[in-house]
Design an enzyme around this catalytic site. Structure first.
Site, PDB file in Angstrom:
ATOM      1  CB  CYS A  67      -5.265  -1.363  -1.640  1.00  0.00           C
ATOM      2  SG  CYS A  67      -6.550  -0.565  -0.675  1.00  0.00           S
TER       3      CYS A  67
ATOM      4  CD  GLU B  25      -5.440  -5.855  -1.193  1.00  0.00           C
ATOM      5  OE1 GLU B  25      -4.820  -4.773  -1.102  1.00  0.00           O
ATOM      6  OE2 GLU B  25      -6.251  -6.234  -0.345  1.00  0.00           O
TER       7      GLU B  25
ATOM      8  CG  ASN C  20      -0.458  -0.264   2.520  1.00  0.00           C
ATOM      9  OD1 ASN C  20       0.605  -0.860   2.668  1.00  0.00           O
ATOM     10  ND2 ASN C  20      -1.179   0.153   3.540  1.00  0.00           N
TER      11      ASN C  20
HETATM   12  N1  THU Z   1      -5.281  -1.420   2.634  1.00  0.00           N
HETATM   13  C1  THU Z   1      -4.729  -2.254   1.695  1.00  0.00           C
HETATM   14  O1  THU Z   1      -3.630  -2.001   1.189  1.00  0.00           O
HETATM   15  N2  THU Z   1      -5.421  -3.349   1.333  1.00  0.00           N
HETATM   16  C2  THU Z   1      -6.593  -3.744   1.906  1.00  0.00           C
HETATM   17  O2  THU Z   1      -7.160  -4.742   1.481  1.00  0.00           O
HETATM   18  C3  THU Z   1      -7.158  -2.989   3.012  1.00  0.00           C
HETATM   19  C4  THU Z   1      -6.576  -1.645   3.224  1.00  0.00           C
HETATM   20  C5  THU Z   1      -4.510  -0.252   3.054  1.00  0.00           C
HETATM   21  C6  THU Z   1      -5.012   1.071   2.572  1.00  0.00           C
HETATM   22  C7  THU Z   1      -4.424   2.018   3.607  1.00  0.00           C
HETATM   23  O3  THU Z   1      -3.097   2.331   3.228  1.00  0.00           O
HETATM   24  C8  THU Z   1      -4.363   1.184   4.871  1.00  0.00           C
HETATM   25  O4  THU Z   1      -4.496  -0.166   4.461  1.00  0.00           O
HETATM   26  C9  THU Z   1      -5.438   1.526   5.880  1.00  0.00           C
HETATM   27  O5  THU Z   1      -6.692   1.492   5.291  1.00  0.00           O
END
Ligand code: THU
Length: 133
Positions: free
Chosen positions: A53, A55, A42
């Site tokens: 994110c 993914e 992320n």
């Molecule tokens: N986040 C992800 O990278 N993937 C997820 O599936 C859930 C949330 C990240 C976004 C943000 O940087 C942090 O987690 C908090 O929401």
């Protein structure tokens, strides 16, 4: 590749997370049908909506290299070592579903419990490109 091994790669990928605001590290590792692995983390932004994110970082890396045949994606976060799963957010589920409804989603901890889902089960009754034909 075993689910455990793809999760280990996701756990490594989370070390590169750029998370000055949430301090919540997430890593993803996807494998294509031809066996190539792409990782992502992320990446946050002071204008929070600009955050990407883990993914989607991995998927955008793969697709931008011309690799759209995604077989599985493993997701790890700071909660993994507590044996808690981090499931993909709604936006990521939609983006994963864009590339195939049978993509495997691997969640958990390489040294603990590992769960496996299909994206179509995490995003039932999805809106896809077929709706636009
Ligand atoms: N986040 C992800 O990278 N993937 C997820 O599936 C859930 C949330 C990240 C976004 C943000 O940087 C942090 O987690 C908090 O929401």
């Amino acid at each position: 590749m075993e689910n455990k091994q793809l999760l280990e790669i996701a756990e490594q990928a989370k070390e590169n997370a750029y998370v000055p605001y949430s301090n919540f590290h997430v890593g993803a590792a996807l494998i294509t049908k031809s066996g190539k692995v792409y990782t992502g983390c992320n990446i946050e932004c002071a204008s929070y909506g600009g955050t990407n994110c883990a993914e989607r970082t991995a998927i955008f890396k793969a697709v931008s290299e011309g690799d759209k045949d995604i077989e599985a994606i493993a997701i790890a976060s700071d909660n993994s070592s507590k044996n808690e799963i981090t499931a993909p957010c709604g936006i990521c589920r939609q983006v994963i579903a864009e590339f195939a409804l049978d993509i495997k989603i691997i969640l958990g901890y390489s040294k603990g419990d590992i769960k496996e889902f299909k994206i179509k089960d995490l995003l039932p009754h999805s809106f896809t490109g077929n709706d636009l034909i």
